[in-house]
Every structure is written in structure tokens, then in C-alpha cells.
Scaffold this active site. Structure first.
Site, mmCIF file in Angstrom:
data_model
loop_
_atom_site.group_PDB
_atom_site.id
_atom_site.type_symbol
_atom_site.label_atom_id
_atom_site.label_comp_id
_atom_site.label_asym_id
_atom_site.label_seq_id
_atom_site.Cartn_x
_atom_site.Cartn_y
_atom_site.Cartn_z
ATOM 1 N N GLY A 57 0.850 -1.189 0.000
ATOM 2 C CA GLY A 57 0.000 0.000 0.000
ATOM 3 C C GLY A 57 0.877 1.226 0.000
ATOM 4 O O GLY A 57 2.065 1.142 0.328
ATOM 5 N N CYS A 84 5.283 -6.140 1.520
ATOM 6 C CA CYS A 84 5.596 -4.710 1.434
ATOM 7 C C CYS A 84 4.972 -3.944 2.607
ATOM 8 O O CYS A 84 5.368 -4.139 3.744
ATOM 9 C CB CYS A 84 5.176 -4.164 0.068
ATOM 10 N N TYR A 85 4.000 -3.079 2.354
ATOM 11 C CA TYR A 85 3.361 -2.368 3.467
ATOM 12 C C TYR A 85 2.779 -3.359 4.483
ATOM 13 O O TYR A 85 2.895 -3.159 5.702
ATOM 14 C CB TYR A 85 2.251 -1.456 2.937
ATOM 15 N N HIS A 172 7.925 -7.615 -3.666
ATOM 16 C CA HIS A 172 6.627 -8.023 -4.227
ATOM 17 C C HIS A 172 6.768 -9.384 -4.924
ATOM 18 O O HIS A 172 7.219 -9.436 -6.065
ATOM 19 C CB HIS A 172 6.137 -6.982 -5.238
ATOM 20 N N GLU A 174 4.445 -11.089 -6.120
ATOM 21 C CA GLU A 174 3.345 -11.299 -7.073
ATOM 22 C C GLU A 174 3.655 -10.781 -8.478
ATOM 23 O O GLU A 174 2.935 -11.091 -9.416
ATOM 24 C CB GLU A 174 2.051 -10.647 -6.551
ATOM 25 N N GLY A 227 -19.823 -11.813 -29.106
ATOM 26 C CA GLY A 227 -18.650 -12.255 -29.861
ATOM 27 C C GLY A 227 -17.416 -12.276 -28.980
ATOM 28 O O GLY A 227 -16.405 -12.835 -29.339
ATOM 29 N N GLY A 228 -17.497 -11.637 -27.812
ATOM 30 C CA GLY A 228 -16.356 -11.583 -26.905
ATOM 31 C C GLY A 228 -16.223 -12.855 -26.073
ATOM 32 O O GLY A 228 -17.100 -13.715 -26.077
ATOM 33 N N VAL A 229 -15.099 -12.937 -25.357
ATOM 34 C CA VAL A 229 -14.786 -14.140 -24.579
ATOM 35 C C VAL A 229 -15.786 -14.359 -23.452
ATOM 36 O O VAL A 229 -16.291 -15.471 -23.258
ATOM 37 C CB VAL A 229 -13.385 -14.010 -23.911
ATOM 38 N N ASP A 230 -16.083 -13.303 -22.688
ATOM 39 C CA ASP A 230 -16.846 -13.493 -21.458
ATOM 40 C C ASP A 230 -18.251 -14.003 -21.732
ATOM 41 O O ASP A 230 -18.698 -14.974 -21.120
ATOM 42 C CB ASP A 230 -16.920 -12.178 -20.662
ATOM 43 N N LYS A 373 -10.149 -12.897 -15.608
ATOM 44 C CA LYS A 373 -10.186 -13.102 -17.065
ATOM 45 C C LYS A 373 -9.365 -14.328 -17.506
ATOM 46 O O LYS A 373 -9.803 -15.098 -18.366
ATOM 47 C CB LYS A 373 -9.627 -11.851 -17.738
#
Ligand code: XMP
Length: 518
Positions: A57, A84-85, A172, A174, A227-230, A373
Site C-alpha cells: 500500500g 511490502c506495506y 513483491h 506477485e 462475440g467476446g470471450v466473457d 479473465k
């Protein structure tokens, strides 16, 4: 607990990294969610987390109003990792000392192990690159912890206490710039917290299907496919749960990219056997958009027309029988951003089109609500959707209309569609589709400039290439695509698309520029 999965809660101390941490935890096979640091400890503990991770943070632990770590979270005896924080908060809460350092430490730096035995750093080389971003540092470790690593300017870069199952890292783990980061997070989850990997693609898909079956019961559902992925993955999941009681509707508003409608027809309807109704509304949208230049007005018109066409299709396909559920491809980041509440009962807004009317009452079915996603893509692949749909870049609901700067007409749509198809084909041929977040192709329809083609002068329009890299579309950078790829795209567009005499490259990050031009 997270529906049968051990739950790892990431306490967000205001970093942009909390979602990335949650994603990495899931990649390591543990289900994770994000909670804000203002959520009271009692509420966090009531969710019975199997482990807690405190994020980074921007604050300093000593500044007034800085986010605090409630000691109750430590006293609960839950395995805990501070980053970190979060690491500094943990150190301070355990009786260590945090202070401002002279220069801070930003970017890639070398981590040196100072202890042979470490549960958290097991298998990590004696020296390895990590990503740092801090001005404060732990100058005195808390009593009873085992300091395991340092850097040139940070003497306490990691500590652990295997008995209390607490650990912390100043860097970090991640981010991709910490190559051993996943190993370190996995060591925390498996070894310190004792959590087996249960969050894997097959179980994610199965649980989503079971959830939809339980929610919809014997009811019927409708799904708008863009037409999108989701929306495609959501539809396929729902289809597995309720079969032909799902009807998909695709509104062809004429603002789609080349081949999009046909791909949905072949992949979803023919390939996977979903019931699909395609409404050809191209004329209707074109005439509603005639002469409109202002982007917000374009969006409003498209939204309104979409709702009318969709309502009519819903009424037609219901044929007197009630359709009570509407499928939406809401993702976990949308849920986090909107405050993380439970599912809404009736639809208020449709994120692609901006508002369905109140009298169109559906119960929302959101099978992707818990997913990021990349998990949606994995599930989609596992369910048999082809790469043409899974690897597709995000595309705005109002489609090519907002990629024409100026009024929309059939010729201009044909121009921008052809240029876009070339750009996407070349990107794909170069194997670079995955290197960019998206690459809008924009037609500056009201700009003309002189060119020379063949023997004569021409007076045509410029097309803008806008390749960007991004994690979540909130911020973006312009993509450094290979110049020979850009050259091929440019040459093909100017040679093959009538009326386009120039191709220019957008070198703006977001902010200040948005991704779309509009
Ligand atoms: P901007 O242009 O605001 O775009 O940087 C951020 C992301 O959102 C997409 N976008 C939309 N997506 N409906 C959508 O579903 C829309 O109306 C819309 N407008 C922009 C854009 O492509 C980018 O990924």
C-alpha cells in the site's frame, strides 16, 4: 470457507497489487478473494479464511490515518503473509521497528539469503532478483522471528515464524519482475499454511455449472452474445447446466469486426450446439446513427437500439413461455470494483449497452462472478471453445462506431473493418496477438491528407494503430511492436484498403490518453 475451497483472503491496503496477488494465489491452486482493509476484523474472521495475505500500500505505517492491521487478525492464529506495506504492518504489530530510509528502494534489486533454513524461501537461490517499491523499512525485526533475507539497502527483507505460521517479505512476490515469486507464494500456501491445491480448471468449471443448475432450476434463460470471450464462456457454462432452456441472442448491429458473426455462428451454434438467434439489425442501426458525430450520442443511440432489438428477440423466442433469467459475463474484478456485494436480483444496467428498462425483469445469472479473465479463458478452452474466440481482444459494445472519428456510414464501416482485419491478421501471423492487450484501428474519417499512389495524387484518410499493453484496461502503455510487423500492417492497409493513404502509430500511454479514440 469459499464454497468447499479453503479461502485465502487478501487484505487490500490500497495497492494496485491486491488483484494480482489474488490471481497468483489462485494460480497456485488456492481460492482467494480480496477484502478492503476497512472491513472489520470480526467480519474477516467470520469468513473463516484458511490464510491471510496483507497487500502492499502507498502509506507509511507512521502517518496519521494510515491503514492499520487489527491485532485480532494475528491473534486468531491464521497463517499470515505480509507483503511490502503489509510486511511492515506485521513487523510493527509484532513489536518490531519500522523507519524511513534515506533513499528508499525502487525496482529490481538482488535478494540475498542470510539463513540456510527457510520454509518460505525453500529452493530459492542464494541470490535472486526481486521487485521492490518502498521508502520505509523494517529496521528492527520483531522478537522471535527468523530473518531470512536482506538486500544491499534493506537488512530485513524477509522473516518468518513457522510456529505461529507468520511470514513477511519486503519485496513483491506477485509481480513478474520477481522470478521466484510464485515459488515463494506457493511455499507460504502449501508449507506454512498447509493448503492443498484444489482450485483447478476442471473443478472451477464443474462448480460454476452446478451453481447455475441450482439457481435456474427448471427455468429458462437468455444470453446476449457479443462475440467476446466473457459472454461466450458464460453461455457455454449455462448451456452445460440447463441445455436447450438457454437461448442466445446475437444482435448484428453492423458494427462488428470482420468474421465475428460467422465465428459465433460456427463456434457456438454449430460447434457446441447452443440455440442461437442472430438478429440482423444492420439497417436499423445505420439509419439511427446517420450524421451523428459526437461519441456519447453514438453510444446512447446504440444502447437504445440494442435494447429494443434485444427485447423484441426475447419476446419472439419466449413465444408465450416465460424466460426469467438473463446471463451476464460479469467478472470478479467488476465485483471488486463495485464493492463486492452479493448478486443483484433484477437487472439495472448492462455493462455493454448501458441500461435495460425496468419492466424487463430478469434474475441475473453470472457464472463468471468469481473468476478472473485468465481463468475464464482457461475454462473456455476446457469447454471446447476455439482459440479464435478465447484469444480475442476486448472489443467495445458500441463496436466500430466509436472507432470512426466522425459520422458513421456503410462505406466508412467497410473501410475501418477492412483495415482492422488486416491488422489483426498480421498480428496473429507474427504470433503477437498475446503480446498486446488490444490494438484498436481507428479511422479519422473527417481528416484528409494528400498521398501519392500509382501515378497519381490521392486525397484519402489516415488510419491510426493503437496497440497497447495493459493488465486491466485501467492503465495502459503503448506496445513496442516490432517495426517490421508495423511496416507490414501499414503497407497492406494502404495497398489494400481503398481511401486510406496513411497509417499512423499512437504513442500515448493511458493516462493521459484512453485506449479507444472515440
Ligand atoms: P478506454 O477507451 O476508456 O477503454 O481506455 C477501456 C477499455 O474498455 C473498452 N471499452 C468498452 N467496452 N463497452 C465495452 O464493453 C463499451 O462501451 C466500451 N468502451 C470502451 C475498451 O475497448 C478498453 O478495453
Amino acid at each position: 470457507m469459499g464454497d468447499g475451497h479453503a479461502l485465502v483472503l487478501v487484505v487490500d491496503f490500497g495497492a494496485q497489487y491486491a488483484q494480482v496477488i489474488a490471481r497468483r494465489v489462485r494460480e497456485a491452486g488456492c481460492y482467494s478473494e480480496i477484502v478492503g482493509h476497512t472491513v472489520p476484523a470480526a467480519q474477516i474472521l467470520a469468513r473463516e479464511p484458511a490464510a491471510l495475505i496483507l497487500s502492499g500500500g502507498p502509506a507509511s505505517v507512521y502517518s496519521p490515518g494510515a491503514p492499520r492491521l487489527d491485532p485480532a487478525l494475528i491473534e486468531a492464529g491464521i497463517p499470515l503473509l505480509g507483503i511490502c506495506y503489509g510486511f511492515q504492518c506485521l513487523a510493527q504489530a509484532l513489536g518490531g521497528e519500522v523507519a524511513r530510509t534515506a533513499a528508499g528502494e525502487y525496482g529490481a534489486t538482488t535478494l540475498e539469503r542470510v539463513a540456510d533454513s527457510s520454509r518460505l524461501l525453500a529452493g530459492v537461490p542464494a541470490r535472486t532478483q526481486v521487485w521492490m517499491s518502498h521508502a520505509d523499512a523494517v529496521v528492527n525485526p520483531p522478537p522471535g522471528v527468523h530473518v531470512t533475507a536482506r538486500t544491499f539497502s534493506t537488512p530485513v527483507a524477509a522473516f518468518e515464524d513457522p510456529v505461529r505460521r507468520l511470514a513477511g517479505v519486503q519485496f513483491h512476490p506477485e509481480v513478474v519482475h520477481t522470478p521466484e515469486g510464485s515459488r515463494i507464494l506457493t511455499a507460504f500456501l502449501r508449507d506454512l499454511a498447509g493448503l492443498p491445491p484444489t482450485w483447478v480448471t476442471a473443478s472451477i468449471a464443474e462448480e460454476a455449472i452446478a451453481g447455475v443448475a441450482a439457481q435456474v432450476g427448471e427455468g429458462r434463460a437468455l444470453c446476449a452474445l457479443s462475440g467476446g470471450v466473457d459472454s461466450a464462456v458464460a453461455a457455454v457454462l449455462v448451456h452445460r447446466a440447463i441445455g436447450d432452456r438457454l437461448t442466445c441472442v446475437m444482435v448484428d448491429h453492423g458494427l462488428l469486426r470482420e468474421g465475428e458473426r460467422e465465428q459465433v455462428e460456427s463456434a457456438i451454434a454449430e460447434g457446441l450446439g447452443l440455440r442461437l438467434i442472430v438478429v440482423d439489425a444492420r439497417e436499423r442501426f445505420l439509419s439511427a446513427l446517420a450524421g451523428v458525430v459526437e461519441p456519447e450520442q453514438k453510444r446512447r443511440i446504440i444502447g437504445r437500439q440494442f435494447i429494443r432489438v434485444f427485447e423484441q428477440a426475447a419476446a419472439d423466442c419466449a413465444r408465450g413461455e416465460r424466460i426469467d433469467h438473463l446471463v451476464q459475463g460479469t467478472l470478479y474484478p467488476d465485483v471488486v470494483e463495485s464493492g463486492g456485494g452479493a448478486g443483484t436480483a433484477t437487472i439495472k444496467s448492462h455493462h455493454n449497452v448501458g441500461g435495460l428498462p425496468d419492466d424487463l425483469r430478469f434474475t441475473l445469472v453470472e457464472p463468471l462472478r468469481r473468476l478472473f479473465k485468465d481463468e475464464v479463458r482457461e475454462v473456455g478452452r476446457a469447454l471446447g471453445l476455439p482459440a479464435t474466440i478465447i484469444d480475442r481482444h476486448p472489443f467495445p459494445g458500441p463496436g466500430l462506431a466509436i472507432r470512426i472519428i466522425g459520422a458513421v456510414d456503410a462505406d466508412r464501416l467497410a473501410t475501418v473493418r477492412a483495415a482492422d482485419a488486416i491488422a489483426r491478421a498480421e498480428l496473429s501471423a507474427a504470433g503477437a496477438t498475446g503480446e498486446v492487450w488490444q490494438m484498436p484501428v481507428v479511422l479519422l474519417a473527417d481528416v484528409r491528407s494528400v498521398g501519392v499512389q500509382g501515378d497519381g495524387r490521392t486525397y484519402g484518410h489516415p488510419v491510426v494503430l493503437r496497440p497497447v499493453t495493459s493488465e486491466d484496461a485501467m492503465t495502459a502503455d503503448w506496445a513496442r511492436l516490432p517495426t517490421d510487423l508495423l511496416a507490414r500492417i501499414s503497407a497492406r492497409i494502404t495497398n489494400e484498403v481503398p481511401g486510406v493513404t496513411r497509417v499512423v502509430l499512437d504513442l500515448t500511454s493511458k493516462p493521459p490518453g484512453t485506449i479507444e479514440w472515440e
